[in-house]
Scaffold this active site. Structure first.
Site, PDB file in Angstrom:
ATOM      1  CD  GLN A 133      15.237 -13.027 -13.638  1.00 51.19           C
ATOM      2  OE1 GLN A 133      16.221 -12.759 -12.961  1.00 51.19           O
ATOM      3  NE2 GLN A 133      14.011 -12.738 -13.221  1.00 51.19           N
ATOM      4  CD  GLU A 183      12.525  -7.710 -14.264  1.00 51.94           C
ATOM      5  OE1 GLU A 183      11.610  -6.965 -14.676  1.00 51.94           O
ATOM      6  OE2 GLU A 183      12.562  -8.127 -13.085  1.00 51.94           O
ATOM      7  NE  ARG A 234       5.693  -5.609  -7.360  1.00 55.62           N
ATOM      8  CZ  ARG A 234       4.616  -6.382  -7.524  1.00 55.62           C
ATOM      9  NH1 ARG A 234       4.104  -7.038  -6.478  1.00 55.62           N
ATOM     10  NH2 ARG A 234       4.052  -6.514  -8.702  1.00 55.62           N
ATOM     11  NE  ARG A 267      11.800 -16.192  -4.220  1.00 52.76           N
ATOM     12  CZ  ARG A 267      12.233 -17.442  -4.072  1.00 52.76           C
ATOM     13  NH1 ARG A 267      13.501 -17.675  -3.772  1.00 52.76           N
ATOM     14  NH2 ARG A 267      11.409 -18.453  -4.223  1.00 52.76           N
ATOM     15  CG  PHE A 301      10.089  -5.610  -8.591  1.00 51.43           C
ATOM     16  CD1 PHE A 301      11.143  -5.886  -9.420  1.00 51.43           C
ATOM     17  CD2 PHE A 301       9.301  -4.512  -8.883  1.00 51.43           C
ATOM     18  CE1 PHE A 301      11.407  -5.097 -10.537  1.00 51.43           C
ATOM     19  CE2 PHE A 301       9.546  -3.710  -9.990  1.00 51.43           C
ATOM     20  CZ  PHE A 301      10.602  -4.006 -10.814  1.00 51.43           C
ATOM     21  CB  THR A 356       3.255  -2.122 -10.678  1.00 48.92           C
ATOM     22  OG1 THR A 356       4.670  -2.066 -10.828  1.00 48.92           O
ATOM     23  CG2 THR A 356       2.910  -2.864  -9.387  1.00 48.92           C
ATOM     24  CB  ALA A 400       5.883  -9.471 -11.421  1.00 52.64           C
ATOM     25  CD  GLU A 412       8.302 -11.301  -7.077  1.00 52.09           C
ATOM     26  OE1 GLU A 412       9.216 -10.497  -7.266  1.00 52.09           O
ATOM     27  OE2 GLU A 412       7.135 -11.114  -7.457  1.00 52.09           O
TER      28      GLU A 412
END
Length: 787
Positions: free
Chosen positions: A212, A247, A325, A357, A359, A457, A526, A729
């Site tokens: 990713q 990721e 998050r 998914r 996060f 973020t 994200a 998400e």
């Protein structure tokens, strides 16, 4: 015709390529088995195949290691050890702590120790098992509560506050405390971790990786090899699923393969078997949450003290941002006038948990959704009434714990629309009546909302680039920094570019994401893939449109304002003259106009001061709500989800078919996380749920028969690409309604006076235990009332 302008605000009128259902750009190839993934690629002559040798213990040290039998195994060409790495040996995504290989300390079961390459994949896998490694084993830390108590953290804790929580709690008429364990989740992507690395000139390498984040793989491979980043090219056409698991954690296998290419001078491919993949890669973070909440007789929250503690595993990986998050979403859809939130990053001796998914957002939402159910039972109201009472609202009730204003709030309108369309009130009354006469089977119904912030973020990740070529026959090639993992990103980008140029989407070809075409890309994560890359692609398309329009205006001697793009043709002057888009492309080329352009986009308005825990970390919020109905067998704990109604905010949908698919898939995956998907480690720290026989994702038979999905289509008030909203998400958390419905069914045993304790995943065993606890608490409560 004269009034049509090639502007974004009128794009629907001109092109009509967005806002309509269009099949996935690779759908036919998926069905026919023609879609090429990394493992499907024709391998270069001389390719070697790797297998990874890893630790069988969770904590300790390597006492001795004998790899002579490995080297002597059939077909073995070479072995890679830590000392063979010429450059960086730590490949941590953000913070140090993730060595590519270890030669001494062991921090988790599955930690890579060596890699063997052989002439065939089977030979490599057989050889890796011949290693003789002796360990000095130590007792691992596996319990997140113990790690929290011991203050064993991978990163410092973080705190945020709004108002005075402690004073509000002390003065509240009613007060509740609770704790909650939220389980993790295996990504279970269909395509496992894989990388193929091919040597190139000047010490360079071409890396095919199922990732990713191609730019991160590029950077880490370069650092491991100790070469400039420009020597490494990463190519990624498609993934067979990622969900966050590719990721940061796709990089290791590419780095190992690249180091072996450097050593052997031959192409190297590493593809992890499913058991190795599940053992060596991180999961969704399990969380331990607590709340202390004060409220009035109606259930209106006055103060809250919330704690979220993520089980991060042995290293930081992405855990700092993930726990952040979780904190950002510990309020979910509810205004907390006085609140303090603590977030801890606990270190345990397991594989390092990673992006998944949502996060961290789903784990943070769970604690406030438990509180809503608990408050409702305490004040004798329906949980939906308590939820609606506490929703974010107008001025004075619109500030989050991190001091961002909740603008363009759709929550109440969306919830009430779903409440009506799902017939929530009548069904709730009918279920209550049914439960009074059904001794064994109990039904439950719940409506839960979602407010999910959209943006990375980490501020600098909120940027994207794109590259567009128009060829002289009018065909178009688009390249952008996002990656396709089945979510339809490429499909939406095609539609966006077609809309901007007012042409047929079939004229556009998306090529593999490559670091030599669009550099320095952010991960596709994200929920920002379309927001970022779509806007960058649109910007590139608008640059090219302007160039063509200017060329026509100059050579046709008309005002540039009169040049109009529509339905594959370009009109000018009095609109009596026109040419096809293909002719216009050739016309521009012949007049020496560049038909290649890059586009760039960065998200506006966002900022966050972490020291003050204040800011605007999110560009906007996506909203949604779901109603779930379940039926529970109180003798066995078995249950079934019998109906789901969803209404989800997608802004102005770019592709309703793709958006519906994301909502349906996200909900089912979320339902699996909260019900059947259970990660199990033994007391030695070895993963026991390491394959489909021991880890249950939802099957098609688990899909509820009643499954209604509605799109709440209202243009995003913020300037996103064609005023759409992210949809990757946010729907995942709609599945919290299933867990809440299970609690509702169990609570009926006590005539809805007791709020059942039910950790997740809510397996039949946990449901049965909650039934028994609820019965016992109801008896105790009845006994106290009689005495």
């Amino acid at each position: 015709m004269r009034n049509l302008k090639a502007t974004g605000s009128q794009a629907k009128q001109i092109g009509g390529a967005t806002g309509v259902a269009r099949k996935h750009e690779s759908a036919a190839k998926h069905v026919a088995g023609e879609a090429v993934y990394v493992d499907d690629m024709l391998e270069p002559r001389g390719t070697l195949y790797g297998a990874v040798g890893y630790s069988s213990i969770a904590k300790g040290r390597i006492a001795s290691m004998d790899l002579s039998a490995v080297r002597q195994s059939d077909g073995v060409v070479d072995v890679l050890l830590l000392d063979d790495i010429p450059g960086h040996t730590d490949i941590g995504a953000v913070f140090d702590g993730d060595p590519i290989l270890t030669s001494d300390e062991i921090k988790y079961q599955g930690q890579p120790i060596f890699v063997v390459v052989a002439d065939t994949e089977q030979q490599a896998r057989r050889a890796v098992k011949q290693a003789v490694i002796e360990f000095i084993e130590e007792a691992p830390m596996l319990d997140v509560v113990e790690a929290l108590t011991a203050k064993q953290f991978v990163r410092p804790s973080h705190y945020m506050a709004h108002g005075d929580a402690q004073v509000a709690l002390e003065n509240a008429p009613k007060r509740l405390q609770a704790e909650q364990h939220v389980g993790g989740q295996e990504h279970f992507y269909l395509e496992g971790q894989v990388a193929l690395v091919v040597p190139a000139e000047d010490g360079g390498m071409l890396v095919y990786s199922s990732t990713q984040h191609p730019s991160e793989v590029q950077k880490l491979v370069a650092e491991v090899l100790n070469v400039p980043v420009n020597r490494i090219t990463v190519d990624m056409r498609r993934m067979g699923g990622g969900f966050g698991g590719k990721e940061s954690q796709a990089a290791a296998w590419a780095c190992m393969a690249a180091a072996l290419v450097l050593k052997t001078k031959r192409p190297v491919k590493i593809r992890l078997p499913r058991v190795d993949d599940m053992t060596m890669t991180g999961k969704r973070h399990p969380f331990y949450n607590t709340y202390d909440i004060g409220f009035d007789e109606q259930g209106l929250i006055q103060g809250a003290d919330i704690m979220v503690a993520g089980n991060c595993g042995h290293s930081a990986d992405l855990s700092d941002a993930i726990v952040d998050r979780a904190m950002f979403h510990a309020d979910n859809a509810y205004y907390l006038p006085n609140v303090s939130i603590a977030g801890h990053r606990c270190m345990t001796n397991t594989v390092s948990h990673t992006a998944f998914r949502g996060f961290g957002g789903p784990q943070g939402m769970m604690i406030i959704e438990r509180a809503m159910d608990d408050i409702a039972r305490a004040v004798g109201k329906d949980p939906l009434d308590v939820r609606k009472l506490n929703l974010y609202g107008a001025a004075g009730r619109d500030t989050t714990p991190y001091h961002q204003k909740v603008e363009h709030n759709l929550l109440l309108e969306l919830i009430e629309q779903l409440e009506q369309s799902s017939n929530y009130g009548a069904r709730k009354a009918e279920i209550r009546q049914w439960n009074q006469t059904s001794r064994v089977l109990k039904r439950g119904l719940a409506l839960t909302p979602v407010k999910f912030g959209i943006s990375f973020t980490l501020q600098h990740l909120n940027q994207a680039g794109a590259l567009i070529h128009i060829y002289t026959d009018g065909s178009i090639q688009v390249n952008h920094g996002g990656t396709e993992m089945g979510q339809g990103l490429h499909t939406k980008i095609i539609q966006i570019v077609a809309e901007a140029l007012a042409i047929d989407p079939d004229e556009i070809q998306i090529t593999a994401t490559r670091t030599d075409k669009v550099p320095n890309t952010s991960p596709t994560a994200a929920s920002s893939g379309t927001d970022l890359n779509g806007q960058a692609a649109r910007n590139a398309a608008l640059i090219l449109k302007q160039r063509i329009a200017k060329c026509i205006a100059e050579h046709k001697e008309c005002a540039i304002e009169s040049v109009c793009f529509t339905e594959g043709r370009i009109y000018w002057g009095d609109q009596d003259e026109s040419m096809s888009f293909a002719d216009a492309a050739l016309f521009a080329y012949e007049h020496r106009v560049s038909l290649s352009a890059t586009g760039y986009y960065k998200t506006p308005k966002i900022w966050y001061d972490r020291d003050k825990a204040k800011g605007r970390p999110f560009f906007y919020f996506a909203y949604g709500a779901a109603v779930s109905e379940v039926i529970v067998d109180t003798l066995t704990g078995e249950y079934k989800v019998v109906g789901v109604d969803i209404l989800h905010d997608v802004g102005r949908s770019l592709n309703p078919a793709v958006d519906r698919g994301q909502i349906e898939g996200g909900f089912i995956q979320g339902m699996g996380w909260l019900t059947t998907e259970e990660l199990k480690w033994n007391d030695k720290g070895a993963l026991m749920s390491n394959g489909p026989a021991t880890y249950k994702i939802p099957a098609i038979s688990d899909t509820p028969k009643r499954f209604n999905v509605g799109l709440f289509e209202r243009a995003n008030d913020e300037e996103t690409v064609y005023h759409s909203k992210a949809v990757g998400e946010p729907p995942f958390m709609l599945a919290i309604s299933v867990w809440s419905a299970l609690r509702d069914a169990i609570s009926s045993i006590s005539d809805y006076r007791i709020s059942p304790p039910l950790d997740t995943p809510a397996t039949p065993e946990r449901v049965l235990n909650a039934v028994m606890v609820t019965r016992e608490l109801a008896k105790q409560q009845e006994g106290r009332s009689q005495s």
